[in-house]
Design a protein around this motif. Sequence first.
Motif, mmCIF file in Angstrom:
data_model
loop_
_atom_site.group_PDB
_atom_site.id
_atom_site.type_symbol
_atom_site.label_atom_id
_atom_site.label_comp_id
_atom_site.label_asym_id
_atom_site.label_seq_id
_atom_site.Cartn_x
_atom_site.Cartn_y
_atom_site.Cartn_z
ATOM 1 N N ARG A 38 0.841 -1.213 0.000
ATOM 2 C CA ARG A 38 0.000 0.000 0.000
ATOM 3 C C ARG A 38 0.867 1.252 0.000
ATOM 4 O O ARG A 38 0.571 2.241 -0.680
ATOM 5 N N TRP A 39 1.939 1.240 0.788
ATOM 6 C CA TRP A 39 2.821 2.402 0.855
ATOM 7 C C TRP A 39 3.479 2.665 -0.497
ATOM 8 O O TRP A 39 3.628 3.816 -0.900
ATOM 9 N N SER A 117 12.490 5.255 -1.461
ATOM 10 C CA SER A 117 11.517 4.538 -0.634
ATOM 11 C C SER A 117 12.250 3.724 0.423
ATOM 12 O O SER A 117 12.973 2.771 0.085
ATOM 13 N N PHE A 118 12.113 4.120 1.677
ATOM 14 C CA PHE A 118 12.641 3.386 2.823
ATOM 15 C C PHE A 118 14.156 3.208 2.771
ATOM 16 O O PHE A 118 14.684 2.184 3.208
ATOM 17 N N GLY A 119 14.852 4.207 2.240
ATOM 18 C CA GLY A 119 16.304 4.124 2.176
ATOM 19 C C GLY A 119 17.016 5.363 2.672
ATOM 20 O O GLY A 119 18.206 5.312 2.969
ATOM 21 N N ILE A 145 9.777 11.288 -1.134
ATOM 22 C CA ILE A 145 10.426 10.421 -0.172
ATOM 23 C C ILE A 145 9.350 9.656 0.578
ATOM 24 O O ILE A 145 8.433 10.254 1.155
ATOM 25 N N CYS A 146 9.444 8.339 0.577
ATOM 26 C CA CYS A 146 8.590 7.515 1.440
ATOM 27 C C CYS A 146 9.511 6.861 2.465
ATOM 28 O O CYS A 146 10.469 6.177 2.100
ATOM 29 N N GLU A 147 9.233 7.095 3.736
ATOM 30 C CA GLU A 147 10.125 6.578 4.781
ATOM 31 C C GLU A 147 9.310 6.228 6.024
ATOM 32 O O GLU A 147 8.263 6.835 6.280
ATOM 33 N N LEU A 148 9.774 5.260 6.767
ATOM 34 C CA LEU A 148 9.179 4.972 8.059
ATOM 35 C C LEU A 148 9.360 6.187 8.961
ATOM 36 O O LEU A 148 10.359 6.889 8.883
ATOM 37 N N SER A 149 8.365 6.442 9.822
ATOM 38 C CA SER A 149 8.354 7.708 10.538
ATOM 39 C C SER A 149 7.864 7.521 11.971
ATOM 40 O O SER A 149 8.057 6.450 12.557
ATOM 41 N N LYS A 150 7.245 8.548 12.519
ATOM 42 C CA LYS A 150 6.789 8.533 13.908
ATOM 43 C C LYS A 150 5.256 8.582 13.942
ATOM 44 O O LYS A 150 4.654 9.560 13.468
ATOM 45 N N PRO A 151 4.589 7.560 14.481
ATOM 46 C CA PRO A 151 3.127 7.617 14.601
ATOM 47 C C PRO A 151 2.676 8.876 15.325
ATOM 48 O O PRO A 151 3.277 9.292 16.321
ATOM 49 N N SER A 152 1.623 9.489 14.822
ATOM 50 C CA SER A 152 1.159 10.764 15.363
ATOM 51 C C SER A 152 0.355 10.595 16.655
ATOM 52 O O SER A 152 0.302 11.514 17.479
ATOM 53 N N TRP A 153 -0.274 9.452 16.843
ATOM 54 C CA TRP A 153 -1.070 9.194 18.052
ATOM 55 C C TRP A 153 -0.156 8.584 19.104
ATOM 56 O O TRP A 153 0.501 7.560 18.866
ATOM 57 N N LYS A 154 -0.061 9.214 20.277
ATOM 58 C CA LYS A 154 0.926 8.805 21.281
ATOM 59 C C LYS A 154 0.834 7.336 21.677
ATOM 60 O O LYS A 154 1.867 6.648 21.756
ATOM 61 N N GLY A 218 1.001 7.388 10.600
ATOM 62 C CA GLY A 218 2.328 7.965 10.779
ATOM 63 C C GLY A 218 3.424 6.933 10.935
ATOM 64 O O GLY A 218 4.589 7.298 11.124
ATOM 65 N N VAL A 219 3.091 5.651 10.861
ATOM 66 C CA VAL A 219 4.134 4.621 10.850
ATOM 67 C C VAL A 219 5.080 4.870 9.681
ATOM 68 O O VAL A 219 6.292 4.677 9.768
ATOM 69 N N ALA A 220 4.521 5.312 8.580
ATOM 70 C CA ALA A 220 5.296 5.766 7.426
ATOM 71 C C ALA A 220 4.764 7.127 7.004
ATOM 72 O O ALA A 220 3.670 7.537 7.416
ATOM 73 N N ALA A 221 5.546 7.836 6.200
ATOM 74 C CA ALA A 221 5.122 9.144 5.705
ATOM 75 C C ALA A 221 5.721 9.386 4.331
ATOM 76 O O ALA A 221 6.823 8.922 4.040
ATOM 77 N N ILE A 222 4.980 10.104 3.516
ATOM 78 C CA ILE A 222 5.471 10.537 2.206
ATOM 79 C C ILE A 222 5.734 12.030 2.272
ATOM 80 O O ILE A 222 4.873 12.819 2.677
#
Length: 228
Positions: A38-39, A117-119, A145-154, A218-222
């Motif tokens: 999907r990403w 992507s993820f690099g 850029i597609c990369e793993l990121s920080k989830p927005s919900w704590k 937010g697990v990933a972000a573009i």
Amino acid sequence: MSRAGLDKNPREVAEMFDGVAKGYDRTNSVMTLGFDRRWREWTRRALDTRPGERILDLAAGTAVSTVEFASSGAWCVAADFSLGMLRSGARREVPKVAADALHLPFADESFDAATVSFGLRNFQGTVAALSEMARVVRPGGRLVICELSKPSWKPLRELYRNVALRILPAIARPVASNPEAYAYLAESIRDWHDQRTLGELIEQAGWTDVAWMNLTGGVAAIHRATKP
């Protein structure tokens, strides 16, 4: 492999990716519960390639994303510094180039767009790599850029950081060709920038109109930007 920091040893990282190249795509799908597909689809939409365009897919790995980008009729080249990764994707019929992200073997303004992507988190210098991508993209060209990121919900962020990333090597073990390398990958994800900070680094590298969109909470972000 040294522990993951924001200053990566290129030789060690390349050797690590050589070691995980066999079965890399299968392992990614298992670890992400299939969300990687999907990403990649969202990344393809954000890149919006068109027939006749020239696209640089950097840190392309086995070129699985490069083939999808090329489906529009664009000319897409897969570039990666891991020869093992490129060899594992040999069956995919797109041009492939061994390349260092900080010293790309392309002329100025050679491409209409560049994508990673993820690099990006594995490059030794994030801003230097983004600047080098800007060099090879024409004025008005695009960066995605597609990369793993920080989830927005704590609560999700804490679960992701303290549970999911800790068990990542164990999940990879049954399917990965080099399970130990996923301890490095988990740490590189944990140490990576949040969405806003990465956007600021993209601007520092000379790109404009920077925007981002969260994927899967937010697990990933573009991130998308334009070369002025």
